[in-house]
Motif scaffolding. Structure first.
Motif, PDB file in Angstrom:
ATOM      1  N   GLN A  54       0.828  -1.204   0.000  1.00 48.25           N
ATOM      2  CA  GLN A  54       0.000   0.000   0.000  1.00 48.25           C
ATOM      3  C   GLN A  54       0.870   1.265   0.000  1.00 48.25           C
ATOM      4  O   GLN A  54       0.529   2.272  -0.615  1.00 48.25           O
ATOM      5  CB  GLN A  54      -0.949  -0.003   1.201  1.00 48.25           C
ATOM      6  N   ILE A  86       2.161   1.812  -3.509  1.00 44.24           N
ATOM      7  CA  ILE A  86       1.092   2.365  -4.344  1.00 44.24           C
ATOM      8  C   ILE A  86       0.927   3.857  -4.073  1.00 44.24           C
ATOM      9  O   ILE A  86       0.888   4.676  -4.991  1.00 44.24           O
ATOM     10  CB  ILE A  86      -0.240   1.612  -4.111  1.00 44.24           C
ATOM     11  N   CYS A  87       0.898   4.228  -2.789  1.00 42.93           N
ATOM     12  CA  CYS A  87       0.739   5.648  -2.443  1.00 42.93           C
ATOM     13  C   CYS A  87       1.915   6.479  -2.944  1.00 42.93           C
ATOM     14  O   CYS A  87       1.746   7.622  -3.379  1.00 42.93           O
ATOM     15  CB  CYS A  87       0.580   5.824  -0.932  1.00 42.93           C
ATOM     16  N   ARG A  96       1.465   7.053  -6.577  1.00 42.88           N
ATOM     17  CA  ARG A  96       0.427   8.076  -6.799  1.00 42.88           C
ATOM     18  C   ARG A  96       0.995   9.463  -6.495  1.00 42.88           C
ATOM     19  O   ARG A  96       0.736  10.409  -7.237  1.00 42.88           O
ATOM     20  CB  ARG A  96      -0.788   7.818  -5.901  1.00 42.88           C
ATOM     21  N   ILE A 110      -2.833   0.226 -11.452  1.00 39.13           N
ATOM     22  CA  ILE A 110      -1.708  -0.597 -10.999  1.00 39.13           C
ATOM     23  C   ILE A 110      -2.227  -2.023 -10.872  1.00 39.13           C
ATOM     24  O   ILE A 110      -3.305  -2.254 -10.315  1.00 39.13           O
ATOM     25  CB  ILE A 110      -1.146  -0.069  -9.655  1.00 39.13           C
ATOM     26  N   ILE A 168      -2.258  -5.790  -9.500  1.00 39.54           N
ATOM     27  CA  ILE A 168      -1.821  -6.460  -8.274  1.00 39.54           C
ATOM     28  C   ILE A 168      -2.128  -7.961  -8.292  1.00 39.54           C
ATOM     29  O   ILE A 168      -3.082  -8.419  -8.911  1.00 39.54           O
ATOM     30  CB  ILE A 168      -2.444  -5.808  -7.004  1.00 39.54           C
ATOM     31  N   CYS A 208      -5.418  -4.543   0.330  1.00 38.70           N
ATOM     32  CA  CYS A 208      -5.589  -3.239  -0.324  1.00 38.70           C
ATOM     33  C   CYS A 208      -7.019  -2.726  -0.092  1.00 38.70           C
ATOM     34  O   CYS A 208      -7.219  -1.544   0.224  1.00 38.70           O
ATOM     35  CB  CYS A 208      -5.282  -3.334  -1.816  1.00 38.70           C
ATOM     36  N   LEU A 228      -6.087   4.405  -2.780  1.00 37.36           N
ATOM     37  CA  LEU A 228      -5.002   3.773  -3.533  1.00 37.36           C
ATOM     38  C   LEU A 228      -5.143   3.957  -5.041  1.00 37.36           C
ATOM     39  O   LEU A 228      -4.279   3.536  -5.801  1.00 37.36           O
ATOM     40  CB  LEU A 228      -4.946   2.271  -3.197  1.00 37.36           C
ATOM     41  N   LEU A 243      -6.918   0.001  -9.078  1.00 35.78           N
ATOM     42  CA  LEU A 243      -6.146  -1.237  -8.983  1.00 35.78           C
ATOM     43  C   LEU A 243      -6.821  -2.277  -9.855  1.00 35.78           C
ATOM     44  O   LEU A 243      -8.039  -2.334  -9.939  1.00 35.78           O
ATOM     45  CB  LEU A 243      -6.103  -1.728  -7.533  1.00 35.78           C
TER      46      LEU A 243
END
Ligand code: ZN
Ligand code: ZN
Lengths: 341, 534
Positions: free
Chosen positions: A187, A190-191, A194, A202, A204, A212, A222, A225
């Protein structure tokens, strides 16, 4: 004349074969096996185990445990918000943010005007996925030392993420496969993507989907996804894919077009370690304190004594000695030196 | 330096050849002169740099950090440059990206500085760098980049930059020194191809591929020449008149290093204008001495007048590339040979002779000739297509080397060292020993050689596990192991050596078989190795 003998902290917080035990409160902290009463600092597998008769932790960690172990794994869970005091036997317990992963906490224990802080795993870096580490001054501070060597100096995570974006740009026919732990690292990466302006979907691995979604429910946005399983062949070229490190090394990864294997972990700072993990693109992104954060913290908490656990205790104890701080190793069973889930 | 360090770092993690090429090209295309030229020289092993000893690095670090913390860190990391780079204390406000020194500043600085000023300058540079750049600098100045880039690969990337063949780059390469701005100017279309016809430069060598008898059977023996493969070092003699009419003489090793200064006896024997391909040997009364005798001449920085007498150098000629300014390389070998013999008959240079062409009618007959060669100066046979042009590199087909069958010995694993690059997490370099009696009459192992190839990846993983499970002692990257594993070691020959405790040195040792089954007591004794000395 009767003189009162000073109470020793190790008399009321002791190491037992079942784990770290608080005598006057009759509970364990992060015990490796099932016990009657446990206080849990965070949801990683070397701290949170299923099967305790009663488990006390933050609401987020309780949610994580229920997700991972199912309702049967946490039969009687009790949540305690950050900063709220709770009396257990003769002990007062408070949980304060540790900055490690969502819901991670330091356990602050007070007994007969003595204060011990069990910090669990922690970091001092900014992380949008969890509350920042709170300095609590104390008599005894129990610190981890996963990266307890002066060679561990984690670079700025934003610079590491820039490497991912550069790789993606220069290799449009390949996918960038980032190996991440399912709880926390995934996570955070991902952040970070971003925050660097990457707003494409993204992809996963299935093992990351549940956590998530859980983060999203706790208000951590997030972005888009997608599941790798649902992706068409060819769709993944030029895309960023996140998977647990084991899957990255597995047959699973063969479905990706000629992936560039990136691994996001604090260990990546040491080249031989990074090569062992088979990384083509090592990313030094860690949810544990590096050397500078560890040494800064043992000054900040102004403790009489530092107890050092799970990691390279020796160097941190040496550092403390050089700075006139009393420190010793506390060997706990069941701690994993890798950042496991 | 920052960009170069980033390149080294990326190369170290990139195991695919194409990936490495892509990284190199990107660097050459985006980095200005002269930085990229010095980087190229460093990668190709052609950068002459005042290097720093590990001791100096260690001292610089322990002046700044606690020696005990350094020891613990070095133990964990296992690499001095990396340990130092990672734990170097950050200097407040010093590490701004623009203030960090460039590669050119460093190369030129190191060559200008006096020995006593060097440590302070290095410390100042380190203060102004981030961790990766510090690592790159320390790798550069301790003289071991080890990022899995050969000189050939670096030149291939360069050739792709200019869309030319790598042989064209190699042809002009040796006419220039770092930072090679002339070569970049040509490749980027700013200048014409450099004219090197008047320069005494190294011409890229033509190399042979290994072959065995079964492969040879497919070929017509009458289309090939055969000659001995002499056990010395391959050299190229270049002698050319410069603009002033002075004879410029060079003796190049096969990598293009000028080793003429070490061999004044050879240089004195050159009174002609030609480019010749041959084998450098020590020859006494017409007899080729063991390789180890030549080794003693090679290892010296300064020429020892006594050795000139006791170890006279000699060149046995294989081929002629240029005769008095005329380039012969496009001619077939049979014509070059005629030119070589003609020239030799007329010139009769001292310290040179011709490598004879062997007479054979079938591969079987040649095999018998090969089996009969016991001369220590012979490594095997060279088999060359009679109509082959002299091509740079190792083209598939025209030239073969057919080595003598190796010698074998059973030896016991004693030490293992971590490898480099892809193998850096494996204990992949093995030192092995044979038995001998010590002064108390008990049998002890004495190291007889070291090998790091001859096994599969799977075997490497097994060996690595074995080493980790049987370690008795650790010294940096080296582990001493409990004697318990026997290697069948293959080697081309064995020679007396004063530099080795065992008194013998193996030539080209490699692991032939791992004898998991064999008890260590049954490994060979030193005496049986000594008996193989010719
Ligand atoms: Zn953790
Ligand atoms: Zn942990």
């Amino acid at each position: 004349m009767i003189r009162k003998i000073k109470q020793r902290p190790e008399d009321w917080l002791t190491v037992t074969p079942q784990g770290l035990y608080c005598v006057p409160g009759d509970f364990y902290i992060d015990p490796p096996g099932a016990v009657a009463r446990a206080v849990i600092t965070h949801g990683h597998a070397d701290h949170a185990r299923p099967g305790h008769e009663h488990a006390l932790t933050t609401p987020q960690t309780l949610d994580i445990m229920r997700h991972r172990f199912g309702p049967g794994g946490v039969p009687d869970g009790q949540s305690l918000d950050y900063g709220t005091s709770l009396r257990i036997g003769d002990v007062t317990l408070r949980l304060e943010p540790a900055g490690h992963v969502l819901g991670s906490a330091q356990a602050v224990l007070e007994y007969n005007s003595q204060r011990i802080v069990v910090s669990g795993d922690y970091k001092r870096r900014a992380d949008p996925t969890c509350a920042p580490f709170e300095v609590v001054t104390c008599d005894v501070f129990i610190t981890e030392a996963t990266f307890g060597l002066p060679v561990f100096r984690h670079p700025d995570a934003g610079d590491e993420i820039a490497k991912v974006l550069h790789s993606r740009k220069t290799n449009p026919a390949r996918s960038v496969l980032v190996g991440v732990y399912a709880l926390g690292k995934a996570q955070r990466v991902i952040c970070l993507l971003r925050a660097a302006g990457y707003d494409a979907p993204i992809y996963i691995h299935g093992a990351l989907e549940g956590l998530c979604a859980l983060y999203e429910r706790h208000g951590i946005a997030l972005g888009a996804l997608r599941s790798v399983t649902d992706a068409q062949t060819g769709e993944l070229a030029g895309q960023i894919v996140l998977a647990p490190p084991s899957a990255a090394r597995d047959r699973w990864a063969r479905r990706l077009p000629d992936p560039i294997v990136a691994v996001a972990s604090g260990w990546m700072g040491v080249r031989a370690r990074a090569r062992q993990r088979g990384a083509e693109l090592p990313l030094t992104i860690s949810d544990h304190a590096d050397w500078d954060e560890l040494t800064r913290t043992i000054h900040d908490v102004e403790a009489e004594e530092i107890w050092v656990t799970h990691g390279r205790e020796e160097a941190l104890i040496r550092y403390a000695a050089l700075h006139g701080i009393s420190a010793r190793a506390l060997s706990l069973v069941g701690r994993d030196e890798e950042e496991s889930q | 330096m920052k960009a170069f360090a980033r390149l080294l770092d990326a190369l170290a993690f990139q195991s695919a050849r194409n990936g490495k090429l892509q990284l190199l090209q990107e660097y050459f295309a985006t980095t200005p002169d002269p930085d990229r030229g010095y980087a190229l020289a460093a990668l190709a092993g052609d950068l002459k740099l005042r290097t720093a000893k590990p001791k100096l690095i260690r001292e610089l670090v322990t002046e700044r950090v606690d020696p005990e913390l350094f020891r613990l860190s070095y133990d964990f990391v296992g690499d001095l440059a990396e340990t130092a780079a990672l734990m170097w204390p950050a200097t407040e406000g010093h590490c701004d990206p623009d203030g960090s020194p460039g590669l050119t500043d460093i190369v030129e600085g190191l060559n200008r500085l006096t020995r006593s000023d060097t440590p302070e300058q290095i410390a100042d540079w380190l203060d102004r760098m981030d961790a990766t750049t510090r690592w790159g600098l320390l790798k550069l100045i301790t003289g071991g980049l080890r990022v899995g880039v050969s000189a050939r690969l670096a030149k291939t990337a360069l050739a792709e930059l200019g869309h030319v063949a790598v042989s064209e780059v190699e042809e002009v390469w040796h006419a220039f020194d770092p930072p090679y701005t002339e070569i970049f100017a040509w490749l980027e279309g700013r200048d014409p191809v450099p004219d090197i016809s008047k320069a005494p430069t190294f011409r890229p060598l033509m190399l042979a591929n290994p072959v065995d008898e079964s492969e040879l059977l497919a070929f017509d023996p009458t289309a090939y020449f055969a000659e001995w493969k002499w056990d010395g070092i391959r050299v190229q003699v270049v002698s050319q008149r410069d603009g002033n009419g002075t004879l410029q003489k060079r003796v190049y090793s096969r990598t293009g290093d000028d080793i003429g200064d070490t061999f004044p006896d050879i240089l004195d024997g050159i009174d002609f204008e030609a480019v010749l391909d041959g084998e450098l040997l020590v020859v006494r009364d017409g007899v080729v001495a063991p390789f180890n005798d030549l080794q003693q001449r090679l290892n010296r920085k300064r020429v020892d007048p006594k050795l000139l007498d006791t170890h006279p150098a000699h060149i046995r000629l294989y081929d002629m590339l240029v005769a008095a300014g005329e380039d012969l390389r496009d001619l077939p070998l049979r014509d070059r040979r005629v030119r070589l013999e003609d020239w030799f008959g007329k010139t009769q240079p001292t310290r040179f002779d011709l490598s004879p062409i062997l007479d054979f009618s079938s591969w079987d007959a040649l095999s018998k000739i090969r089996a009969g060669a016991r001369d220590s100066g012979i490594e095997g046979l060279m088999i060359k297509q009679a109509d082959s042009a002299y091509q740079a590199g190792r083209p598939r087909g025209p030239w073969f080397k057919w080595k003598r069958d190796p010698l074998l010995a059973d030896a016991v694993l004693m030490y293992a060292q971590r490898g480099h690059g892809k193998r850096s997490s494996f204990y992949s370099d093995y030192t092995f020993g044979c038995w001998r009696q010590d002064s108390n009459g008990s049998d002890v192992l004495v190291p007889v050689g070291k090998a790091y190839f001859g096994f599969t990846d799977e075997e490497l993983a097994q060996l690595d596990r074995w080493v980790r499970n049987n370690t008795t002692n650790r010294f940096g990257p080296v582990r001493e192991v409990e004697p318990g594993l026997v290697f069948e070691v293959a080697f081309d020959s064995i020679h007396p050596s004063k530099r080795h405790k065992s008194g013998v040195a193996m030539r080209f040792p490699r692991i032939h078989r791992i004898r998991w089954d064999k008890p260590i007591e049954e490994a060979d004794r030193l005496e049986s190795l000594e008996a193989l000395i010719e």
